[in-house]
Each structure stands twice: as structure tokens, then as C-alpha cells.
Write a protein that holds these residues in place. Sequence first.
Motif, PDB file in Angstrom:
ATOM      1  N   THR A 108       0.937  -1.172   0.021  1.00 50.71           N
ATOM      2  CA  THR A 108      -0.267  -0.171   0.236  1.00 50.71           C
ATOM      3  C   THR A 108       1.219   1.269  -0.015  1.00 50.71           C
ATOM      4  OG1 THR A 108      -1.770  -1.211   1.102  1.00 50.71           O
ATOM      5  CG2 THR A 108      -1.730   1.129   1.360  1.00 50.71           C
ATOM      6  N   ASP A 132      -9.043   3.525  -4.396  1.00 47.60           N
ATOM      7  CA  ASP A 132      -7.590   3.392  -4.277  1.00 47.60           C
ATOM      8  C   ASP A 132      -7.204   3.844  -2.852  1.00 47.60           C
ATOM      9  OD1 ASP A 132      -5.693   2.107  -6.559  1.00 47.60           O
ATOM     10  OD2 ASP A 132      -4.594   3.168  -4.935  1.00 47.60           O
ATOM     11  N   SER A 133      -6.036   3.107  -2.353  1.00 49.61           N
ATOM     12  CA  SER A 133      -5.409   3.425  -1.182  1.00 49.61           C
ATOM     13  C   SER A 133      -4.506   4.655  -1.219  1.00 49.61           C
ATOM     14  CB  SER A 133      -4.715   2.315  -0.564  1.00 49.61           C
ATOM     15  OG  SER A 133      -3.842   1.854  -1.365  1.00 49.61           O
ATOM     16  N   SER A 134      -4.074   4.918  -2.653  1.00 49.14           N
ATOM     17  CA  SER A 134      -3.110   5.932  -3.078  1.00 49.14           C
ATOM     18  C   SER A 134      -3.827   7.085  -3.517  1.00 49.14           C
ATOM     19  CB  SER A 134      -2.219   5.179  -3.930  1.00 49.14           C
ATOM     20  OG  SER A 134      -1.304   6.315  -4.287  1.00 49.14           O
ATOM     21  N   LEU A 149     -10.840   7.704  -2.029  1.00 51.31           N
ATOM     22  CA  LEU A 149      -9.629   7.226  -1.043  1.00 51.31           C
ATOM     23  C   LEU A 149     -10.199   6.178  -0.111  1.00 51.31           C
ATOM     24  CD1 LEU A 149      -6.564   7.811  -0.959  1.00 51.31           C
ATOM     25  CD2 LEU A 149      -6.872   9.081   1.047  1.00 51.31           C
ATOM     26  N   ASP A 172      -9.509   1.713   1.473  1.00 53.49           N
ATOM     27  CA  ASP A 172      -9.039   0.307   1.784  1.00 53.49           C
ATOM     28  C   ASP A 172      -9.799  -0.907   0.932  1.00 53.49           C
ATOM     29  OD1 ASP A 172      -8.189  -2.247   2.715  1.00 53.49           O
ATOM     30  OD2 ASP A 172      -7.749  -1.001   4.784  1.00 53.49           O
TER      31      ASP A 172
END
Length: 200
Positions: free
Chosen positions: A23, A91-93, A113, A115
Motif C-alpha cells: 500500500t 484506491d488507497s493511494s 480514497l 482500503d
Amino acid sequence: MSQQEGDKSRGHAADSDLIRWKTNAWQDPNMVAWYSGRMVENTGTNYLKNALEIDIIQRFVSGREVIDIGTGTGRAALALLRQGYQVTGIDSSQAMLDETKRLAGGSPINLKLGDIQKLPCADASFDSAVALNVMVHFPNWREALHEWRRVVRPGGRLLFDIHSSSHVRMAYGVDRARWPDALRKTDDPHDFANYMARLD
């Protein structure tokens, strides 16, 4: 604590370390820019991969509202957006989401954003869920699939890719002695890089 319980506990800790590392790796905008360029290179096996994955998703997605889990640079999301689907990318990024937004060029895409194991969405919010190059990075695939199913309406579809021991056998046969060295090492439960080749 028994030996088996200890091994199981260490396995969960190692899994969480791997997930955290993967991640965090995609938070760097420079790495994301490199990845974005690589995803659209239609050379070698990338050409085949892009054509097959996008074609399969467009043929088998159902309904109009789609969530792209682990959207990355939006490879699946943007193709669906161009076909008129209502797409939410998770997305986690933030760096990945920023790149997807740039590539969307003002087209209406909902980016969040989040998880992949705790999606920021209500139950039964989407007709389909897609995830390209996501499941292959996470050994906790059972939990992820359970969460993805939660956000899909009854009768909806989950579309994702995975590499497995079935793929290895198809490519190299059942005789493990003929497999490349890297794939023969995958019986080690601590070999996270190749854990997918242990799945059947």
C-alpha cells in the motif's frame, strides 16, 4: 500457545506487513507516473494483457453502476467510463487517484480514497465490481472477496484477475521439475512474492 497457533499468528502478522508495504509503495507520485506510462505501453505481453482484460471486463460487466476496486491509474475504470458506465474508483493511494483524474480529462468519475478490505461504500451500492491487478498483490483474498461482494447488488458480478498454480501447470505441465526455479520455490509459506502460485 501451540506451534500451529504460533505459526498462524506469525502468518497474519507477516501478511499485514506485506499489505502495508504494498500500500505504501504507491504513495510516491514519481512511482505512479512511471506505472501510468507502463500501463499504456502496448508492447510485448502488455498489449495482449490490455486487450484481453479490458475486453473481458466490457463483455461481462453487468448493470450500469460499477466500482473499480484498486483502480490504480484507472485502466479499467476509464475504459468503462468511455462506454457510458457510471464508475466509482477506489484506491488507497491519493497519487493513483490524482493520476486517474488527470487521465479522465474531466469525464465524470467518482474517485474515493479507501482500503480494498473496508470499502467506503454502502452495502449493495453497485451492479458490478471489477479489480485488475489487485487480488494478485494480497494474500488475504478471502476477506477481500467477502468485502467486495458486500457492495455488489444481488445478481451482480465480481470480475478480477489472479495468477495461480493452475496457470503454472497450464504453462509448464504437472512435472514440477520442469517449472522455472522461481516457481518451484513457492511452497514456502513465507515467500510472499510468489504466494499466488500456491493458490489453486
